[in-house]
Design a protein around this motif. Sequence first.
Motif, PDB file in Angstrom:
ATOM      1  N   PHE A   1      22.781  71.316  67.696  1.00 31.13           N
ATOM      2  CA  PHE A   1      23.350  70.727  68.910  1.00 31.13           C
ATOM      3  C   PHE A   1      22.229  69.984  69.604  1.00 31.13           C
TER       4      PHE A   1
ATOM      5  N   PHE B   1      22.262  77.003  78.268  1.00 31.73           N
ATOM      6  CA  PHE B   1      23.354  76.557  77.408  1.00 31.73           C
ATOM      7  C   PHE B   1      24.061  77.752  76.787  1.00 31.73           C
TER       8      PHE B   1
ATOM      9  N   LEU C   1      27.033  78.006  73.185  1.00 28.70           N
ATOM     10  CA  LEU C   1      27.679  77.217  72.149  1.00 28.70           C
ATOM     11  C   LEU C   1      29.007  77.827  71.733  1.00 28.70           C
TER      12      LEU C   1
ATOM     13  N   TYR D   1      28.907  72.270  72.768  1.00 27.50           N
ATOM     14  CA  TYR D   1      27.846  72.639  73.704  1.00 27.50           C
ATOM     15  C   TYR D   1      28.445  72.844  75.093  1.00 27.50           C
TER      16      TYR D   1
END
Length: 295
Positions: free
Chosen positions: A186, A194, A196, A219
């Motif tokens: 990503f 973050f 995912l 993401y």
Amino acid sequence: MRRHRTTARGVLLSLLLAGLTAAALASPSSGRVEHGVPRLVFPLVAETALWDNYGDSRGAHSHAGIDMENPWRAPVVAVEPGRVEYADSNLGGCMLYLYGRSGTMYLYIHLNNDRTPKSDNKGGCRQDVTYAVPDGARVVGGEQVAWNGDSGDAAGNPHLHFEVHPGGGSDVNPFPHLKRAVHPLFSARRGSTFSLGLRGQLVGVGAASVELEVDRVRYYPGGQWLKVPARSVELGIPADAVVPAGLLGDVAGSSRRGFRSSVPVVAFTLKSKVTAGALLGESGSLQLGRLSPTR
């Protein structure tokens, strides 16, 4: 921002490697060096049509890079640690130089300048439209630097033109370097938070991890599902991971490839800080938050 009248072979470069230091950044792109070019991180996130079009005729000159077909606004990433510099030209549109720590210069051409998917050319060549980092920023391999587009003479045909200049000199064929590149999982800004979403097949279980064969990635925050080249991703299993009863079976002592057949799943990772290892999906860099079967 630098301006150029052409993107043909032999364009003069200035300020090569200005400001880079030997202690700059940790490199995720490791492996043997070929012609002064280290093993690269692939410059795009998302499934990419790649073929060798280096040296093809372009009228009065030959093609100095590789054109790669890729979706509009697909994330464009740094292929090795280094410093970025904005540029633009009539033919190349919005462009970016990456002065790599190895001494190699990389040129990204036809980056996004649209505000909508209609090739409106209303965004200009600037941060948050074209570029994901400030002009002059230092980046790690795999860190997002821009978005793919169709600026310059590529109007209506989103693709990335990518060049490799060892030692900042003449261009060489990028194709062999792209074929052996490490694909990022990503893209995101270094140090940001973050998580995912991962879609694919559950193919293995270990005592403290699961292995997925992933072909779609999302993401968070704000991303969209992207189709990516199928790849293996290992996720650690913390004590509070949410997994349906019986999905993993008895993991104690089981092998990594413990299934007779794969199981379609969607997984979501725990929130974490972006690291070079996480961008590349390296073992130990991602922790499972939730796993669910899909049908």
